[in-house]
Design a protein around this motif. Structure first.
Motif, mmCIF file in Angstrom:
data_model
loop_
_atom_site.group_PDB
_atom_site.id
_atom_site.type_symbol
_atom_site.label_atom_id
_atom_site.label_comp_id
_atom_site.label_asym_id
_atom_site.label_seq_id
_atom_site.Cartn_x
_atom_site.Cartn_y
_atom_site.Cartn_z
ATOM 1 N N GLY A 58 0.808 -1.217 0.000
ATOM 2 C CA GLY A 58 0.000 0.000 0.000
ATOM 3 C C GLY A 58 0.839 1.264 0.000
ATOM 4 N N GLY A 59 0.169 2.398 0.158
ATOM 5 C CA GLY A 59 0.839 3.697 0.238
ATOM 6 C C GLY A 59 1.757 3.962 -0.927
ATOM 7 N N PRO A 60 2.978 4.431 -0.645
ATOM 8 C CA PRO A 60 3.903 4.754 -1.732
ATOM 9 C C PRO A 60 4.276 3.528 -2.574
ATOM 10 N N TRP A 61 4.225 2.336 -1.985
ATOM 11 C CA TRP A 61 4.537 1.112 -2.734
ATOM 12 C C TRP A 61 3.508 0.895 -3.842
ATOM 13 N N ALA A 62 2.255 1.059 -3.503
ATOM 14 C CA ALA A 62 1.186 0.878 -4.495
ATOM 15 C C ALA A 62 1.301 1.912 -5.604
ATOM 16 N N GLU A 63 1.689 3.117 -5.258
ATOM 17 C CA GLU A 63 1.814 4.190 -6.247
ATOM 18 C C GLU A 63 3.058 4.014 -7.115
ATOM 19 N N ALA A 64 4.199 3.773 -6.513
ATOM 20 C CA ALA A 64 5.460 3.684 -7.254
ATOM 21 C C ALA A 64 5.521 2.470 -8.177
ATOM 22 N N LEU A 65 4.892 1.370 -7.771
ATOM 23 C CA LEU A 65 4.974 0.121 -8.535
ATOM 24 C C LEU A 65 3.669 -0.233 -9.241
ATOM 25 N N ALA A 66 2.732 0.704 -9.312
ATOM 26 C CA ALA A 66 1.409 0.465 -9.892
ATOM 27 C C ALA A 66 1.497 -0.232 -11.247
ATOM 28 N N GLU A 67 0.564 -1.125 -11.501
ATOM 29 C CA GLU A 67 0.539 -1.916 -12.729
ATOM 30 C C GLU A 67 0.555 -1.057 -13.992
ATOM 31 N N GLY A 68 -0.123 0.057 -14.017
ATOM 32 C CA GLY A 68 -0.183 0.885 -15.208
ATOM 33 C C GLY A 68 1.033 1.774 -15.416
ATOM 34 N N ARG A 69 1.897 1.826 -14.446
ATOM 35 C CA ARG A 69 3.069 2.700 -14.524
ATOM 36 C C ARG A 69 4.180 2.048 -15.349
ATOM 37 N N ALA A 70 4.787 2.846 -16.233
ATOM 38 C CA ALA A 70 5.931 2.352 -17.003
ATOM 39 C C ALA A 70 7.083 2.111 -16.043
ATOM 40 N N LEU A 71 7.551 0.882 -16.008
ATOM 41 C CA LEU A 71 8.572 0.499 -15.045
ATOM 42 C C LEU A 71 9.413 -0.614 -15.647
ATOM 43 N N ARG A 72 10.709 -0.516 -15.495
ATOM 44 C CA ARG A 72 11.613 -1.575 -15.950
ATOM 45 C C ARG A 72 12.025 -2.388 -14.734
ATOM 46 N N MET A 73 12.367 -3.642 -14.995
ATOM 47 C CA MET A 73 12.780 -4.540 -13.930
ATOM 48 C C MET A 73 13.985 -5.336 -14.407
#
Length: 85
Positions: free
Chosen positions: A42-57
């Motif tokens: 939750g909180g910042p984790w849910a926002e920073a890693l949100a499914e719709g967010r462009a993110l590389r891993m």
């Protein structure tokens, strides 16, 4: 399983942490499942890693897809698609 998490650039800024050692449940076996598990914090984790967010891993320094397997002792990094230098 225990894994090393690394967060870079805007992800690190949002979470307020650059790295963490995490005990991951046995049913979390891929990078995508790990991302979903972290979002559940939750909180910042849910926002920073949100499914719709462009993110590389990456897993152990190799770019990863959501279905890339993770293993005990591996390093998983999360970062935006473009990082500054």
């Amino acid at each position: 399983m225990t894994i090393e998490l690394r967060f870079f650039a805007s992800v690190r800024e949002q979470l307020g942490v650059a790295e963490e050692r995490a005990e991951v449940p046995a049913d979390v076996r891929t990078v995508g499942e790990l991302r979903h598990w972290l979002i559940q914090r939750g909180g910042p984790w849910a926002e920073a890693l949100a499914e719709g967010r462009a993110l590389r891993m990456a897993v152990d320094h190799a770019v990863a897809r959501p279905d890339t397997a993770i293993a005990d002792g591996c390093e998983v990094a999360f970062f935006p698609p473009v990082t500054g230098g």
